[in-house]
Design a protein around this motif. Structure first.
Motif, short mmCIF file in Angstrom:
data_model
loop_
_atom_site.label_atom_id
_atom_site.label_comp_id
_atom_site.label_asym_id
_atom_site.label_seq_id
_atom_site.Cartn_x
_atom_site.Cartn_y
_atom_site.Cartn_z
N GLY A 52 10.75 -1.21 -2.72
CA GLY A 52 9.54 -0.77 -3.17
C GLY A 52 8.01 -0.80 -2.27
O GLY A 52 8.82 -1.57 -0.98
N ALA A 53 6.63 -1.11 -2.98
CA ALA A 53 5.58 -1.76 -2.44
C ALA A 53 4.68 -2.86 -3.25
O ALA A 53 4.96 -2.51 -4.14
N ALA A 54 4.85 -3.96 -2.61
CA ALA A 54 3.83 -4.57 -2.99
C ALA A 54 2.51 -4.78 -2.99
O ALA A 54 2.16 -4.33 -1.61
N VAL A 55 2.01 -4.48 -4.42
CA VAL A 55 0.20 -4.30 -3.92
C VAL A 55 -0.55 -5.29 -4.44
O VAL A 55 -0.66 -5.49 -6.07
N ALA A 56 -0.59 -6.50 -3.73
CA ALA A 56 -1.21 -7.58 -4.68
C ALA A 56 -3.06 -7.14 -5.19
O ALA A 56 -3.57 -6.83 -4.15
N CYS A 57 -3.26 -7.40 -6.12
CA CYS A 57 -4.38 -7.54 -6.67
C CYS A 57 -4.76 -8.13 -7.64
O CYS A 57 -3.62 -8.18 -9.36
#
Length: 248
Positions: A52-57
Motif C-alpha cells: 500500500g501507500a503511507a500518508v502521514a497526517c
C-alpha cells in the motif's frame, strides 16, 4: 461479493489496532490501500507488507486533513472506499471538568476529520459511480458506560451516526453508501488499562453476553461487508458489533 480487486481504499488510524487490521483485510480482498495516521514509521512498515501507500497526517489538525485525498490520488488513484478508523479520547475527566482544549481536540479528530475526508473523496466516488464510506464509532455513542467518563468522546461517536445518516441520504443518488460500525470493547491503545487488572476484566466479562474477548479482527468482518458488493443495499446504518453489550 467481498472482492475489492482494483479499488483504492483509504484507512485512517492505520498505524495500529483496528485501523491496521482493517487495512490488512481490505488489502487481502484485493484493494490498494492508503494508510493514514501520524506515525509514518509504522505506516511505512505496514504499507510495505501489504503493498500500500503511507500518508502521514495529523488528522486532529483540520488544516492538514485536506492534503490526504490528493496525496492518495497521486500515489494510488481515485479512492472508492474510505474507512474512518482514527479516533482517540483526550481526557478522562468527568463531564463537568473536561477541559475545553481536550473537547475541541476530540471533536476535531473523531468527528470533523471524518466529515472533511468524506467531502474530499466525494468527487472521486461520484465520478466512479459508486463508493463506500465506513465510519468507526463506538457503543459509547449509543449508551452510557458507567465508571468510564467520556462525555466529549461519546458525543463525537453519536455524531458520527447522525453524519452517516445524512450523508447516506444526500449521496445515495450517486450510489455512494455511508455506514457506521460501532464496536464494543476490544483490546486497543485506548482500552488497554481495562485489560490490565482482574477487576476490570471481570467487569467486561460480566457485561458482555457472549463468552468471548473482543478483538480488532471481530470488527473487520462488518467493515468488509459494508465496503464490498455484499453490502450494496445497506446505507445510512449504524452496525453494532459488541458481543451483545447493548442488547442487555
Amino acid at each position: 461479493m467481498f472482492d475489492l480487486d482494483g479499488r483504492v481504499a483509504i484507512v485512517t488510524g492505520a498505524s495500529s489496532g483496528l485501523g491496521a487490521a482493517v487495512a490488512r483485510a481490505l488489502s487481502s480482498a484485493g484493494a490498494r490501500v492508503a494508510l493514514v495516521a501520524r506515525r509514518h514509521d509504522k505506516l511505512a512498515a505496514l504499507a510495505e507488507q501489504i503493498g500500500g501507500a503511507a500518508v502521514a497526517c495529523d488528522l486532529s489538525d483540520p488544516g492538514r486533513v485536506g492534503s490526504v485525498v490528493p496525496a492518495v490520488v497521486e500515489a494510488l488513484g481515485p479512492p472508492e472506499i474510505l474507512v474512518n478508523a482514527a479516533g482517540n479520547m483526550f481526557t478522562t475527566e468527568r463531564a463537568e471538568s473536561e477541559p475545553l482544549d481536550a473537547v475541541r481536540q476530540t471533536m476535531d479528530l473523531n468527528l470533523l476529520a471524518p466529515f472533511l475526508l468524506a467531502q474530499g473523496v466525494f468527487p472521486h466516488m461520484r465520478a466512479a459511480g459508486r463508493g463506500s464510506i465506513v465510519n468507526i464509532s463506538s457503543i459509547s455513542g449509543r449508551v452510557g458506560i458507567p465508571g468510564i467518563p467520556q462525555a466529549s468522546y461519546a458525543a463525537t461517536k453519536a455524531g458520527l451516526s447522525g453524519l452517516t445518516a445524512e450523508l447516506a441520504v444526500q449521496w445515495a443518488r450517486h450510489s455512494i453508501r455511508v455506514n457506521t460500525v460501532a464496536p464494543g470493547f476490544f483490546r486497543s491503545e485506548i482500552t488497554a488499562p481495562l485489560y490490565e487488572g482482574e477487576r476490570s476484566l471481570e467487569y467486561l466479562r460480566r457485561n458482555t453476553p457472549l463468552p468471548l474477548e473482543g478483538t480488532a479482527d471481530d470488527i473487520v468482518g462488518a467493515v468488509l461487508w459494508l465496503t464490498g458488493d455484499a453490502g450494496r443495499y445497506v446505507t445510512g446504518q449504524t452496525i453494532v458489533v459488541d458481543g451483545g453489550w447493548t442488547a442487555r
